[in-house]
Design a protein around this motif. Structure first.
Motif, PDB file in Angstrom:
ATOM      1  N   ASP A 358       0.611  -1.789  -0.116  1.00 27.73           N
ATOM      2  CA  ASP A 358      -0.372  -0.579  -0.199  1.00 27.73           C
ATOM      3  C   ASP A 358       1.230   0.924  -0.031  1.00 27.73           C
ATOM      4  N   ALA A 359       1.983   1.034   0.650  1.00 26.98           N
ATOM      5  CA  ALA A 359       2.335   2.123   0.529  1.00 26.98           C
ATOM      6  C   ALA A 359       3.451   3.059  -0.729  1.00 26.98           C
ATOM      7  N   MET A 360       3.215   1.806  -1.584  1.00 26.76           N
ATOM      8  CA  MET A 360       3.893   1.924  -2.918  1.00 26.76           C
ATOM      9  C   MET A 360       2.455   3.225  -3.438  1.00 26.76           C
ATOM     10  N   LEU A 361       0.757   2.889  -3.719  1.00 29.63           N
ATOM     11  CA  LEU A 361       0.075   4.208  -3.785  1.00 29.63           C
ATOM     12  C   LEU A 361       0.797   5.608  -3.478  1.00 29.63           C
ATOM     13  N   GLU A 362       0.165   5.367  -2.138  1.00 28.80           N
ATOM     14  CA  GLU A 362       0.058   6.771  -1.537  1.00 28.80           C
ATOM     15  C   GLU A 362       0.525   6.773  -0.256  1.00 28.80           C
ATOM     16  N   GLY A 363       1.101   5.561   0.330  1.00 28.50           N
ATOM     17  CA  GLY A 363       1.750   5.544   1.619  1.00 28.50           C
ATOM     18  C   GLY A 363       0.606   5.689   3.088  1.00 28.50           C
ATOM     19  N   LEU A 364      -0.089   4.932   2.530  1.00 29.32           N
ATOM     20  CA  LEU A 364      -0.699   4.224   3.900  1.00 29.32           C
ATOM     21  C   LEU A 364      -0.359   5.101   5.108  1.00 29.32           C
ATOM     22  N   PRO A 365      -0.915   6.098   6.268  1.00 22.92           N
ATOM     23  CA  PRO A 365      -0.569   6.087   7.712  1.00 22.92           C
ATOM     24  C   PRO A 365      -0.849   4.879   8.546  1.00 22.92           C
ATOM     25  N   ASN A 366      -0.546   4.002   7.960  1.00 18.53           N
ATOM     26  CA  ASN A 366      -0.542   2.394   9.518  1.00 18.53           C
ATOM     27  C   ASN A 366      -0.116   3.148  10.363  1.00 18.53           C
ATOM     28  N   ARG A 367      -0.869   2.531  11.400  1.00 19.90           N
ATOM     29  CA  ARG A 367      -0.402   2.880  13.066  1.00 19.90           C
ATOM     30  C   ARG A 367       0.499   1.528  12.980  1.00 19.90           C
ATOM     31  N   TRP A 368       2.143   2.528  13.797  1.00 21.76           N
ATOM     32  CA  TRP A 368       3.221   2.123  14.578  1.00 21.76           C
ATOM     33  C   TRP A 368       3.431   2.204  15.654  1.00 21.76           C
ATOM     34  N   ASP A 369       4.187   1.027  15.637  1.00 19.97           N
ATOM     35  CA  ASP A 369       5.050   0.654  17.251  1.00 19.97           C
ATOM     36  C   ASP A 369       6.052  -0.007  16.896  1.00 19.97           C
ATOM     37  N   ILE A 370       6.827   0.588  18.270  1.00 20.87           N
ATOM     38  CA  ILE A 370       7.924  -0.200  19.216  1.00 20.87           C
ATOM     39  C   ILE A 370       7.548  -1.302  20.225  1.00 20.87           C
ATOM     40  N   LEU A 371       8.505  -2.346  19.458  1.00 23.57           N
ATOM     41  CA  LEU A 371       7.440  -3.515  20.880  1.00 23.57           C
ATOM     42  C   LEU A 371       8.609  -3.295  22.103  1.00 23.57           C
ATOM     43  N   GLU A 372       9.707  -3.084  22.097  1.00 22.42           N
ATOM     44  CA  GLU A 372      10.354  -3.497  23.559  1.00 22.42           C
ATOM     45  C   GLU A 372      10.255  -1.920  24.213  1.00 22.42           C
ATOM     46  N   GLY A 373      11.333  -2.350  25.439  1.00 27.57           N
ATOM     47  CA  GLY A 373      11.260  -0.890  26.443  1.00 27.57           C
ATOM     48  C   GLY A 373      10.136  -0.086  26.328  1.00 27.57           C
ATOM     49  N   PRO A 374      10.792   1.267  27.491  1.00 21.71           N
ATOM     50  CA  PRO A 374      10.169   1.936  27.621  1.00 21.71           C
ATOM     51  C   PRO A 374       9.676   2.847  27.282  1.00 21.71           C
ATOM     52  N   ASP A 375       8.333   3.070  27.251  1.00 19.94           N
ATOM     53  CA  ASP A 375       8.083   4.876  26.637  1.00 19.94           C
ATOM     54  C   ASP A 375       9.069   6.053  27.203  1.00 19.94           C
ATOM     55  N   ASP A 376       9.479   6.713  26.290  1.00 22.03           N
ATOM     56  CA  ASP A 376      10.244   7.805  26.557  1.00 22.03           C
ATOM     57  C   ASP A 376       8.991   9.379  26.718  1.00 22.03           C
TER      58      ASP A 376
END
Length: 460
Positions: A358-376
């Motif tokens: 999908d990023a090849m077409l219009e770059g969907l703003p998928n929801r991303w996350d980091i799995l490891e470690g605490p928040d900053d």
């Protein structure tokens, strides 16, 4: 580490490596049930045909069959897969603009519903059916609708310029000449506006025209028993506040979109192309359509009354993305964190855009996350690039907000990747292996839809 689909993410990574695509079979089944509930409650003559191109495997299609749905198939192997999964061929819609001779013969032999994509294809179906001594079950696919910018150009499939469908202007003379097709039983009409249609109005405009043509067909043949409204029902990649923020920041040209591009905004600041939020996601769009109003031969009618005026035809829909997208998760590993353009963060991951189609077409703003470690205390806003040797290899063209600055070796999770993303443009660019795709059952079982490529596979 986070648990994903009933298991610690670390277990998935240890067993399968990265990158990795996971698809939840229970979520797919839940989504099919949601569509069928809408029809049960509002229009019992409605039925679901899952668009196999969105995400395909015989085990997945067996689950679709168990939920009482049929399928929309568009290639020899898609048809073979559906039959292998035990679907009744009479619940298979054969779609697409380039049907092979053998596929047409298979559809005729097994009584699939053939969606004729052009007048030329209709003539071919007639000749093939006559030679086989069969009578084809056919819908005419419509295009040529003037609907405005309802979605991205690459995924709008019913406009005046489209490789799909019979232009509306060619339909009246065709209906006047149905006697030229004695081996065809004309059941009705099909259209598919495109993908990620976030407003209900285009569907209502198209449905009203289909009812009008259905009346003409009924006058010619005595019945119009089927209308197929296609799919394209939207997924909410962003909730409304985040969608409003994306449009605001893109309009402000504050570096929120890659290379200060205008993204989906036209010169007047109006969003054009694929949208990422809808008031009517997934099955709610079908409900909104059924509760809406259409114009038929100049008269405004509630949709249910308009369908009743056509003797209550079977109303088919072909959701693909809306059934599979939010069932998918993708995991990939961080390689580098750097600056781009002297001002913006850029994370590079060990996965290319061809595994995130999908990023090849219009770059969907998928929801991303980091799995490891605490928040900053402060979130980290960044673009995301892949590992392939071309400049368009960008997995996140809008700045995505992570809960901290990632480090080399961290695992990133991308949500809503179940439809098209993992396989539709997958290739071995730069001789990288295609990642594995796993179908995760609710009881802990796993079906390997695609194993990771080996070196020998690339050059077999």
């Amino acid at each position: 580490m986070t648990e994903l689909l009933g298991r610690p993410a670390a277990d998935w990574i240890a067993e399968q490596g990265l990158p990795l695509h996971l698809t939840s079979l229970p979520r797919i089944r839940e989504n099919v049930r949601a569509f069928t509930r809408v029809f049960r409650d509002l229009y019992p003559r409605g039925a679901v045909r899952y668009a196999v191109k969105a995400c395909a495997h015989p085990v997945l299609l067996a689950a679709i069959r168990a939920e009482g749905a049929g399928a929309d198939v568009a290639s020899p192997f898609e048809a073979r897969m559906a039959l292998q999964a035990g679907l009744d061929p009479r619940t298979l819609d054969l779609n697409g603009n380039c049907k092979e001779d053998e596929l047409i013969r298979e559809a005729l032999a097994s009584r699939m519903l053939i969606v004729a994509d052009s007048a030329e294809e209709l003539a071919l179906v007639e000749a093939t059916a006559r030679a086989m001594g069969r009578r084809a079950r056919v819908l005419l696919r419509l295009s040529g609708f003037h609907l405005g910018g309802v979605t991205g150009e690459a995924i709008f499939t019913a406009g005046p310029w489209s490789k799909f469908g019979i232009p509306l202007a060619e339909i009246p003379p065709l209906l006047e000449n149905l006697g030229a097709y004695p081996s065809v039983r004309f059941l009705g009409f099909h259209t598919h506006i495109g993908s990620q249609i976030t407003r209900v109005e285009p569907y209502l405009a198209v449905l009203g025209r289909m009812v009008e043509l259905g009346r003409v067909l009924r006058d010619r043949t005595g019945a119009c028993p089927v209308l197929n409204l296609g799919g394209g029902f939207p997924v909410n990649y962003l909730e409304e506040p985040a969608w409003d923020e994306l449009r605001r920041r893109t309009a402000a040209r504050d570096g929120f979109s890659w290379n200060l591009g205008l993204a989906g905004l036209d010169a007047d600041g109006v969003w054009q192309g694929e949208a990422y939020h809808s008031p009517w996601p997934k099955e709610q769009m079908v409900e909104a359509i059924l509760r809406g109003t259409v114009t038929v031969d100049g008269e405004a009618l509630p949709v249910l009354r308009a369908l009743e005026s056509l003797d209550t035809p079977e109303l088919l829909v072909e959701p693909g993305r809306a059934i599979a997208e939010d069932a998918g998760l993708t995991l990939c590993r961080v390689a580098h964190v750097r600056r781009a353009g002297g001002a913006h963060n850029l994370v590079t991951v060990e996965m290319g855009v061809l595994s995130h189609a999908d990023a090849m077409l219009e770059g969907l703003p998928n929801r991303w996350d980091i799995l490891e470690g605490p928040d900053d205390p402060e979130p980290f806003e960044t673009f995301v690039a892949g590992n392939l040797c071309f400049s368009g290899d960008l997995l996140a063209r809008f700045q995505t907000r992570l809960r901290r600055r990632p480090r080399r070796g961290d695992t990133l999770l991308i949500r809503d990747t179940g439809a098209y993303t993992a396989h539709f443009m997958a290739s071995n660019a730069n001789a990288y292996p295609r990642p594995p795709r796993l179908l995760v059952h609710g009881d802990g079982d796993v079906t390997v839809m695609k194993r990771r490529d080996r070196y020998e596979d690339l050059f077999a």
